[in-house]
Scaffold this motif. Structure first.
Motif, PDB file in Angstrom:
ATOM      1  N   LYS A 179     -39.641   5.346  15.006  1.00  0.00           N
ATOM      2  CA  LYS A 179     -39.043   4.368  14.098  1.00  0.00           C
ATOM      3  C   LYS A 179     -37.868   3.631  14.746  1.00  0.00           C
ATOM      4  O   LYS A 179     -37.627   2.448  14.450  1.00  0.00           O
ATOM      5  N   HIS A 214     -48.461  -2.421  18.852  1.00  0.00           N
ATOM      6  CA  HIS A 214     -48.560  -1.479  17.727  1.00  0.00           C
ATOM      7  C   HIS A 214     -48.647  -0.068  18.291  1.00  0.00           C
ATOM      8  O   HIS A 214     -49.501   0.221  19.136  1.00  0.00           O
ATOM      9  N   PRO A 236     -49.035  -3.348  11.821  1.00  0.00           N
ATOM     10  CA  PRO A 236     -48.119  -2.212  11.800  1.00  0.00           C
ATOM     11  C   PRO A 236     -47.509  -2.017  10.418  1.00  0.00           C
ATOM     12  O   PRO A 236     -47.069  -2.983   9.777  1.00  0.00           O
ATOM     13  N   LEU A 270     -44.783  -0.440   9.763  1.00  0.00           N
ATOM     14  CA  LEU A 270     -43.323  -0.313   9.829  1.00  0.00           C
ATOM     15  C   LEU A 270     -42.870   0.729   8.804  1.00  0.00           C
ATOM     16  O   LEU A 270     -41.839   0.585   8.141  1.00  0.00           O
ATOM     17  N   PRO A 297     -43.450  -2.220  17.208  1.00  0.00           N
ATOM     18  CA  PRO A 297     -43.897  -2.148  15.816  1.00  0.00           C
ATOM     19  C   PRO A 297     -44.788  -0.916  15.637  1.00  0.00           C
ATOM     20  O   PRO A 297     -45.662  -0.654  16.468  1.00  0.00           O
ATOM     21  N   TYR A 298     -44.584  -0.184  14.551  1.00  0.00           N
ATOM     22  CA  TYR A 298     -45.154   1.169  14.490  1.00  0.00           C
ATOM     23  C   TYR A 298     -45.817   1.463  13.152  1.00  0.00           C
ATOM     24  O   TYR A 298     -45.585   0.787  12.138  1.00  0.00           O
ATOM     25  N   SER A 299     -46.608   2.531  13.178  1.00  0.00           N
ATOM     26  CA  SER A 299     -47.151   3.132  11.962  1.00  0.00           C
ATOM     27  C   SER A 299     -47.140   4.646  12.131  1.00  0.00           C
ATOM     28  O   SER A 299     -47.499   5.164  13.201  1.00  0.00           O
TER      29      SER A 299
END
Length: 244
Positions: free
Chosen positions: A118, A89, A176, A178, A123-125
């Protein structure tokens, strides 16, 4: 969770580390003082080893034309190291409405940072927030002299750094997104009015002059910097914060 907090000694980062550790996580701050260099990549592998998540709160040293290069290089290096380390993350802090202020190169650079995250392998926030209460004095100083402070009537919806840090911590320990989550303070002010409130609270006798060409925030038009639909509105008002 073990969480690497890049920029973990700054205004937001130090609070994020405290919140995460108080919640039973292992949050480790990383910064140039601990040997981390995002531009060269030095120290990144060590910082991210064994981390479940990474929070990148680093900032460009300038708000000028050098800022896009800083965010591109730092994000490319961080994401490559995070992939190698198996980090699950990646979280960054950005600005509500950044894409609506294209005349500010720093805001364009923050949008670039978001886009790189992105498009990356982790996996991201993205946590987007409005301006911090703690920065209001600095904003006033940019266009001030001994008698006056010149400010545009740009609409702002600022929030306390403590609530910024809480938002970052909450998102980091969750799954995450997303995607992006926006946070803003409870009150909208024209920036010139915010200046008058601030000077009065400090018993500062200078006069605020409304000047829609003054300072960085003159580039933000209409409701660019205030809460959009779906924004999380935090509790602390500016007047409450000043009174503390």
């Amino acid at each position: 969770m073990k969480i690497a907090v890049i920029g973990g000694t700054g205004l937001i980062g130090s609070q994020v580390v405290k919140i995460l550790n108080a919640g039973g996580h292992e949050a480790v701050p990383h910064s140039p003082s601990s040997g981390l260099d995002l531009i060269s990549g030095a120290g990144l592998a060590e910082a991210l080893a064994g981390a479940d998540a990474v929070v990148n709160l680093s900032n460009s040293p300038t708000f000028d034309d050098a800022s896009p290069a800083f965010f591109r290089t730092s994000m490319d290096n961080m994401l490559a190291a995070a992939k190698t380390a198996g980090v699950g993350h990646a979280v960054i802090l950005s600005i509500v409405g950044a894409e609506l202020v294209p005349d500010l190169v720093y805001y364009r650079a923050k949008v670039l940072q978001e886009d790189i995250l992105k498009a990356g392998p982790i996996p991201y926030s993205v946590v987007r927030v409005t301006q911090f209460f703690e920065f209001v004095d600095a904003v006033l100083s940019w266009t001030a002299d001994e008698n006056t402070v010149r400010l545009p009537a740009t609409l702002v919806q600022p929030m306390a750094s403590a609530e910024v840090a809480q938002a970052v911590a909450d998102v980091t320990v969750g799954s995450p997104l997303l995607g992006t989550r926006n946070y803003a303070g409870p009150d909208v002010f024209p920036l010139d009015e915010l200046g008058r409130i601030t000077l009065a609270a400090h018993d500062d006798k200078r006069t605020v002059v409304t000047d829609d060409t003054a300072g960085m925030f003159a580039a933000a038009k209409g409701d660019a910097l205030i809460a959009k639909e779906g924004t999380v509105i935090v509790k602390t008002s500016y007047r409450e914060w000043l009174a503390r």
